[in-house]
Write a protein that holds these residues in place. Structure first.
Motif, PDB file in Angstrom:
ATOM      1  N   VAL A  58     -16.346  -5.526   1.282  1.00  0.00           N
ATOM      2  CA  VAL A  58     -16.804  -4.595   2.043  1.00  0.00           C
ATOM      3  C   VAL A  58     -16.949  -3.068   1.241  1.00  0.00           C
ATOM      4  O   VAL A  58     -16.399  -2.398   0.479  1.00  0.00           O
ATOM      5  CB  VAL A  58     -16.032  -3.761   3.854  1.00  0.00           C
ATOM      6  CG1 VAL A  58     -16.859  -2.811   3.768  1.00  0.00           C
ATOM      7  CG2 VAL A  58     -15.900  -4.758   4.283  1.00  0.00           C
ATOM      8  N   PRO A  59     -18.401  -2.480   1.429  1.00  0.00           N
ATOM      9  CA  PRO A  59     -18.377  -1.590   0.979  1.00  0.00           C
ATOM     10  C   PRO A  59     -18.337  -0.133   0.738  1.00  0.00           C
ATOM     11  O   PRO A  59     -18.361   0.086   1.879  1.00  0.00           O
ATOM     12  CB  PRO A  59     -20.397  -1.445   0.944  1.00  0.00           C
ATOM     13  CG  PRO A  59     -21.034  -2.641   1.281  1.00  0.00           C
ATOM     14  CD  PRO A  59     -19.850  -3.504   1.920  1.00  0.00           C
ATOM     15  N   ILE A  60     -18.137  -0.076  -0.185  1.00  0.00           N
ATOM     16  CA  ILE A  60     -17.104   1.369  -0.377  1.00  0.00           C
ATOM     17  C   ILE A  60     -18.044   2.607   0.086  1.00  0.00           C
ATOM     18  O   ILE A  60     -19.189   2.688   0.054  1.00  0.00           O
ATOM     19  CB  ILE A  60     -16.384   1.977  -1.382  1.00  0.00           C
ATOM     20  CG1 ILE A  60     -15.752   0.573  -1.847  1.00  0.00           C
ATOM     21  CG2 ILE A  60     -15.904   3.257  -1.057  1.00  0.00           C
ATOM     22  CD1 ILE A  60     -14.893   1.271  -3.273  1.00  0.00           C
ATOM     23  N   PRO A  61     -17.871   2.944   1.056  1.00  0.00           N
ATOM     24  CA  PRO A  61     -18.524   4.973   1.511  1.00  0.00           C
ATOM     25  C   PRO A  61     -18.552   5.548   0.706  1.00  0.00           C
ATOM     26  O   PRO A  61     -17.819   5.590  -0.243  1.00  0.00           O
ATOM     27  CB  PRO A  61     -18.185   5.439   2.955  1.00  0.00           C
ATOM     28  CG  PRO A  61     -16.857   4.270   3.396  1.00  0.00           C
ATOM     29  CD  PRO A  61     -16.742   3.121   1.941  1.00  0.00           C
ATOM     30  N   LYS A  62     -19.764   6.053   0.803  1.00  0.00           N
ATOM     31  CA  LYS A  62     -20.127   7.119  -0.554  1.00  0.00           C
ATOM     32  C   LYS A  62     -18.848   8.137  -0.033  1.00  0.00           C
ATOM     33  O   LYS A  62     -18.514   8.744  -1.398  1.00  0.00           O
ATOM     34  CB  LYS A  62     -22.066   7.478  -0.169  1.00  0.00           C
ATOM     35  CG  LYS A  62     -22.878   7.185  -0.532  1.00  0.00           C
ATOM     36  CD  LYS A  62     -24.101   7.415  -1.473  1.00  0.00           C
ATOM     37  CE  LYS A  62     -24.978   7.124  -1.436  1.00  0.00           C
ATOM     38  NZ  LYS A  62     -26.554   7.471  -1.208  1.00  0.00           N
ATOM     39  N   ALA A  63     -18.930   8.597   1.073  1.00  0.00           N
ATOM     40  CA  ALA A  63     -17.388   9.814   0.568  1.00  0.00           C
ATOM     41  C   ALA A  63     -16.490   9.459   0.077  1.00  0.00           C
ATOM     42  O   ALA A  63     -15.509  10.130  -0.888  1.00  0.00           O
ATOM     43  CB  ALA A  63     -17.487   9.490   2.233  1.00  0.00           C
ATOM     44  N   ILE A  64     -15.598   7.732  -0.071  1.00  0.00           N
ATOM     45  CA  ILE A  64     -14.821   7.860  -0.431  1.00  0.00           C
ATOM     46  C   ILE A  64     -15.052   7.115  -2.719  1.00  0.00           C
ATOM     47  O   ILE A  64     -14.593   7.463  -3.270  1.00  0.00           O
ATOM     48  CB  ILE A  64     -14.055   6.054  -0.224  1.00  0.00           C
ATOM     49  CG1 ILE A  64     -13.572   6.662   1.256  1.00  0.00           C
ATOM     50  CG2 ILE A  64     -13.169   5.573  -1.154  1.00  0.00           C
ATOM     51  CD1 ILE A  64     -13.367   5.323   2.200  1.00  0.00           C
TER      52      ILE A  64
ATOM     53  N   VAL B 273       0.991  -1.186   0.413  1.00  0.00           N
ATOM     54  CA  VAL B 273      -0.275  -0.257  -0.138  1.00  0.00           C
ATOM     55  C   VAL B 273       0.702   0.818  -0.219  1.00  0.00           C
ATOM     56  O   VAL B 273       0.923   1.714  -0.908  1.00  0.00           O
ATOM     57  CB  VAL B 273      -0.992  -0.031   1.322  1.00  0.00           C
ATOM     58  CG1 VAL B 273      -1.937   1.924   1.269  1.00  0.00           C
ATOM     59  CG2 VAL B 273      -1.654  -1.070   1.192  1.00  0.00           C
ATOM     60  N   ARG B 274       1.720   0.908   0.655  1.00  0.00           N
ATOM     61  CA  ARG B 274       3.079   2.292   0.765  1.00  0.00           C
ATOM     62  C   ARG B 274       3.204   2.548  -0.155  1.00  0.00           C
ATOM     63  O   ARG B 274       3.956   4.028  -0.810  1.00  0.00           O
ATOM     64  CB  ARG B 274       4.118   2.595   1.674  1.00  0.00           C
ATOM     65  CG  ARG B 274       4.698   3.432   1.933  1.00  0.00           C
ATOM     66  CD  ARG B 274       5.676   3.344   2.556  1.00  0.00           C
ATOM     67  NE  ARG B 274       6.599   4.357   3.552  1.00  0.00           N
ATOM     68  CZ  ARG B 274       7.689   5.171   2.756  1.00  0.00           C
ATOM     69  NH1 ARG B 274       8.136   4.627   1.252  1.00  0.00           N
ATOM     70  NH2 ARG B 274       8.025   5.933   3.503  1.00  0.00           N
TER      71      ARG B 274
ATOM     72  N   VAL C 104      -8.066   0.149   2.561  1.00  0.00           N
ATOM     73  CA  VAL C 104      -7.517  -0.925   1.182  1.00  0.00           C
ATOM     74  C   VAL C 104      -7.826  -2.099   1.308  1.00  0.00           C
ATOM     75  O   VAL C 104      -8.747  -2.851   0.729  1.00  0.00           O
ATOM     76  CB  VAL C 104      -6.535  -0.589   1.119  1.00  0.00           C
ATOM     77  CG1 VAL C 104      -5.688  -1.591   0.351  1.00  0.00           C
ATOM     78  CG2 VAL C 104      -5.945   1.079   0.764  1.00  0.00           C
ATOM     79  N   ARG C 105      -7.453  -2.915   2.433  1.00  0.00           N
ATOM     80  CA  ARG C 105      -8.012  -4.433   2.723  1.00  0.00           C
ATOM     81  C   ARG C 105      -9.700  -4.865   2.977  1.00  0.00           C
ATOM     82  O   ARG C 105      -9.776  -5.574   2.071  1.00  0.00           O
ATOM     83  CB  ARG C 105      -7.151  -4.727   4.247  1.00  0.00           C
ATOM     84  CG  ARG C 105      -6.050  -5.115   4.196  1.00  0.00           C
ATOM     85  CD  ARG C 105      -5.416  -5.602   5.420  1.00  0.00           C
ATOM     86  NE  ARG C 105      -3.978  -5.828   5.034  1.00  0.00           N
ATOM     87  CZ  ARG C 105      -3.071  -6.086   6.592  1.00  0.00           C
ATOM     88  NH1 ARG C 105      -3.345  -5.447   7.808  1.00  0.00           N
ATOM     89  NH2 ARG C 105      -2.089  -6.090   6.097  1.00  0.00           N
TER      90      ARG C 105
END
Length: 179
Positions: free
Chosen positions: A139-145, A94-95, A132-133
């Motif tokens: 897991v559903p992505i929050p609307k903010a993202i 990720v980094r 990311v994990r």
């Protein structure tokens, strides 16, 4: 030129003129008729880009046929490669992605660019790794993202329909990490 970027009357007049030129005040609808009501222009834009950016509904209905076709596509990923692809994403990976992306790219709707994530890495490390994990386990992505801002760039000097615009997606940096 000298007064162009100063907080001057000239600068503000130029900005007003640019905003006026870029505003869509009328557009041709799908039947070739001119539409000049703001709500009607909005509806036409939604209709046009929805049709452009979504799949053909007939393809969804024939998913069984598509599944049958996929049965004949040879597998290229070995079981070992598949196991590696399904491993939990590491912090180092990720980094590497965060620091490998263009830090100066346009920020998404949230306003955070890659520079923010690079400069504040020590502060955001755990949150970024967790999101990311979670993404990779479904897991559903929050609307903010997940939110994406679509900006219309004119393809020509005078645009008469939404086909004369190029839609550009501005999405959050975290989405760029996912991809």
């Amino acid at each position: 030129m000298k007064n162009g970027e100063a907080n001057s009357q000239f600068f503000h007049a130029s900005l007003r003129d640019k905003r006026k030129r870029l505003r869509i005040t009328r557009i041709k609808d799908s039947h070739g008729e001119w539409v000049d009501d703001l709500k009607a222009i909005e509806r036409e834009g939604v209709t046009f880009f929805h049709a452009l950016l979504t799949g053909d509904p007939q393809c969804a209905e024939s998913s069984a046929a598509a599944h049958q076709v996929l049965q004949h596509v040879p597998q290229r990923v070995t079981p070992q490669q598949n196991k590696a692809l399904l491993k939990v994403v590491s912090l180092d990976k990720v980094r590497t992605v965060v620091f490998g992306l263009d830090g100066d790219s346009v920020a998404g709707a949230d306003g955070f660019s890659g520079c923010f994530f690079s400069h504040c890495w020590e502060l955001v490390t755990r949150d970024v790794l967790n999101v990311v994990r979670e993404f990779f386990i479904g897991v559903p992505i929050p609307k903010a993202i997940a939110s994406t801002l679509i900006v219309l760039i004119p393809k020509r000097e005078v645009c008469s329909s939404f086909a004369d615009f190029r839609p550009i997606s501005l999405y959050n940096f975290v989405n760029k990490i996912f991809t």
